[in-house]
Structure formats: structure tokens, C-alpha cells
Design a protein around this motif. Structure first.
Motif, mmCIF file in Angstrom:
data_model
loop_
_atom_site.group_PDB
_atom_site.id
_atom_site.type_symbol
_atom_site.label_atom_id
_atom_site.label_comp_id
_atom_site.label_asym_id
_atom_site.label_seq_id
_atom_site.Cartn_x
_atom_site.Cartn_y
_atom_site.Cartn_z
ATOM 1 N N LEU A 105 0.811 -1.207 0.000
ATOM 2 C CA LEU A 105 0.000 0.000 0.000
ATOM 3 C C LEU A 105 0.852 1.268 0.000
ATOM 4 C CD1 LEU A 105 -3.020 0.831 0.153
ATOM 5 C CD2 LEU A 105 -2.757 0.943 2.642
ATOM 6 N N PHE B 56 1.088 3.539 -3.229
ATOM 7 C CA PHE B 56 -0.156 4.241 -3.533
ATOM 8 C C PHE B 56 -0.348 5.440 -2.597
ATOM 9 C CE2 PHE B 56 -4.726 4.797 -2.698
ATOM 10 C CZ PHE B 56 -5.141 5.160 -3.970
ATOM 11 N N VAL C 105 -5.644 5.811 -11.729
ATOM 12 C CA VAL C 105 -5.750 4.585 -10.933
ATOM 13 C C VAL C 105 -7.183 4.317 -10.496
ATOM 14 C CG1 VAL C 105 -5.073 3.591 -8.701
ATOM 15 C CG2 VAL C 105 -3.348 4.605 -10.162
ATOM 16 N N LEU D 102 -9.005 0.710 -9.188
ATOM 17 C CA LEU D 102 -9.432 0.489 -7.813
ATOM 18 C C LEU D 102 -10.899 0.082 -7.748
ATOM 19 C CD1 LEU D 102 -7.695 3.433 -5.902
ATOM 20 C CD2 LEU D 102 -7.052 1.026 -5.926
ATOM 21 N N PHE E 118 -11.197 -3.471 -8.932
ATOM 22 C CA PHE E 118 -10.663 -4.406 -7.946
ATOM 23 C C PHE E 118 -11.589 -4.552 -6.752
ATOM 24 C CE2 PHE E 118 -8.175 -5.167 -4.071
ATOM 25 C CZ PHE E 118 -7.638 -6.402 -4.376
ATOM 26 N N LEU E 119 -12.118 -3.428 -6.250
ATOM 27 C CA LEU E 119 -13.007 -3.497 -5.095
ATOM 28 C C LEU E 119 -14.290 -4.249 -5.421
ATOM 29 C CD1 LEU E 119 -12.594 0.122 -3.670
ATOM 30 C CD2 LEU E 119 -11.607 -1.993 -2.782
ATOM 31 N N GLN F 168 -12.834 -8.301 -6.308
ATOM 32 C CA GLN F 168 -11.838 -9.077 -5.588
ATOM 33 C C GLN F 168 -12.423 -10.372 -5.020
ATOM 34 O OE1 GLN F 168 -10.345 -7.291 -2.006
ATOM 35 N NE2 GLN F 168 -12.203 -6.125 -1.605
#
Length: 280
Positions: A27, A30, A254, A258, A261-262, A265
Motif C-alpha cells: 500500500l 499508492f 488509478v 481500484l 478491484f473493489l 476481488q
């Protein structure tokens, strides 16, 4: 039983500690990028290792929006990714169904050869691919990015695993009722492999959105640039000095990744486990 629990507790604690440290380490870039996007040029020059912006400069984001056509690049990357995902899911599912359910001579060696193409780096095939696309007059067009991405061996492999998990009895019952190959594929197979389609769609979307090498080779016109290419062009024009603006532009690029991915996942982890790709 008590002894086993006491002996496994330190291992679990050590494992979770390592995972937390690994997560924080992943992390860190980022967080550094977001904080850098609020820094000014003077702070980046005088205090390059400072952690927090002093003062916070939110003007970097409006400045980036005024300097670069990020909206056009967003649209280019978004619709290229959407078409690539749709085409890959359709062709990959049909090829996977053929390898999983339609017996034909040489299917095993052909499937192995098909998977072996994943071991060939893209840089090795870029010259013949460029010549072929040039003869088709597709250089400096988005089709040069879409068409090569549709032929995805990983897509066929992943969906084949899901199709093989679908009970054959469902297809046999449909065949007794008079359903043909296409009806079975469309109404029985695809609904039952929906988790795999979700997973593959997210993976392909992220790969298309992040793609830098192919746009760099095949695109020349600035109005056709995708987000990664726009970021590289902007960084080159600024001379790599104003890291605050570059970080602000990077943070904006990005955001779609994100969100994808959220959203996906849990679907990715669940589908990998159900398809047997997650390991033991």
C-alpha cells in the motif's frame, strides 16, 4: 486438542503479522503517490523525502485537467477495454466449450500448444504482429490494440476449467429435449460459468487499462492515446520535474482500477477456488 490449538496460535499470529506487513508494504507506493499529488514543486526539490505536503496544494488536480485531455484518454481506454472484454469473453467461452465438451482428434496436443503460446513474451512477436497489422492498414488505430488482445489463451484455459465443472447431465437432458449445441452453450453453459466470466472480465479489463507497450508501438496520433500513454507523454513534456502534477494525473488514472478491484476481488478469489486454480 488443546495442545494443537496452543501450538498453532503462534503460527497464526506470525502469519497474520507477515500478511499485515506485506499489505502495508504494497500500500505504501499508492499512499506516497496520493500525498505527492498535493505537494508543490518547491517542496519536491527542497524536501524530496518529506512525507506530508506542507502546505497541501489541491491546485495540482485542476492544473492537470487544464493541461492534458484526460477525458479523451479516459474514453479511449474505457471503450477499448469494454470491447476487448466483450470480445474476449465471447470468443474465449466458445473456444473453451469446444475444448471441454466437443471431442475431436488432436484436441489435447492442440490445447497444450495453445497454452504454450503464453510462454512467449509479447516483445518476441511484436515485429511480425506489426507487419501484419500494417498490411491490414490498422496501425495508428484502436483496432490494433483490440484484435491482438482478443486471442487470449488464458481466457480459454480459465473458462475451460469452469465448463468442465458443469455437470454433463444437464447438457444431456437438454439434448434429449431437442436442444442443439448453440442452445446448450447459450442457455446452460454460460449461466453456469457466470463466476468465471466475471473473473475473466475483470482481469481482462485491468490488463487492457494498464496496457502500455502495445499502445506505445501501434499508436502515433495524440487523440488516440490511452491513459498510460497520456501519462508517459505528459511526464516527458514536463521533463520529469513537476512530480506533483504527475502524481495527480497518476492518481486519477488509478481510480478505474481500484473500482474494478473493489468490485471484483471477492469474485476473483471465489472463482479461482472453485475452478481449482487456487491451490491447496
Amino acid at each position: 486438542m488443546t495442545t494443537v490449538r496452543h501450538s498453532t496460535a503462534p503460527r497464526q499470529l506470525l502469519l497474520h503479522t507477515a500478511l499485515v506487513l506485506g499489505g502495508l508494504l504494497m500500500l505504501f507506493p499508492f499512499v506516497w503517490m496520493v500525498l505527492t499529488s498535493f505537494k508543490g514543486v518547491s517542496q519536491m526539490i527542497n524536501e524530496p523525502l518529506s512525507w506530508l505536503p506542507t502546505p497541501w496544494r489541491a491546485q495540482n488536480y485542476p492544473d492537470v485537467l487544464n493541461e492534458v485531455p484526460i477525458g479523451r484518454a479516459y474514453w479511449n481506454s474505457m471503450y477499448i477495454a469494454a470491447i476487448t472484454v466483450a470480445a474476449t469473453l465471447f470468443t474465449g467461452a466458445m473456444a473453451a466449450y469446444a475444448f471441454a465438451r466437443i471431442p475431436f482428434r488432436g484436441s489435447g496436443p492442440l490445447f497444450g500448444l495453445f497454452l504454450a503460446t503464453q510462454m512467449v513474451p509479447a516483445q518476441v512477436t511484436i515485429v511480425p504482429l506489426y507487419i501484419m497489422l500494417a498490411k491490414l492498414q490498422l496501425i495508428d488505430s484502436h483496432l490494433a490494440l483490440i484484435l491482438p488482445a482478443v486471442a487470449n489463451p488464458f481466457a480459454v484455459f480459465l473458462l475451460r476449467q469452469f465448463i468442465r465443472a458443469v455437470p454433463v447431465e444437464l447438457e444431456e437432458a437438454a439434448r434429449i429435449d431437442g436442444a442443439g449445441r448453440w442452445t446448450i452453450f447459450w442457455r446452460i453453459v454460460l449461466p453456469n460459468i457466470r463466476p468465471g466470466l466475471w473473473t475473466l472480465g475483470i482481469i481482462v479489463f485491468l490488463a487492457s487499462w494498464n496496457s502500455y507497450f502495445f499502445p506505445l508501438v501501434f499508436l502515433n496520433s495524440s487523440e488516440l492515446f490511452t491513459v498510460p500513454l497520456l501519462l508517459d507523454s505528459f511526464n516527458s513534456q514536463r521533463g520529469g520535474i513537476d512530480y506533483g502534477l504527475t502524481a495527480a494525473l497518476s492518481a486519477m488514472t488509478v481510480v478505474p482500477m481500484l473500482i474494478a478491484f473493489l468490485i471484483g476481488q471477492r469474485k476473483i478469489l471465489n472463482s479461482m477456488a472453485s475452478s481449482g486454480l487456487g491451490g491447496r
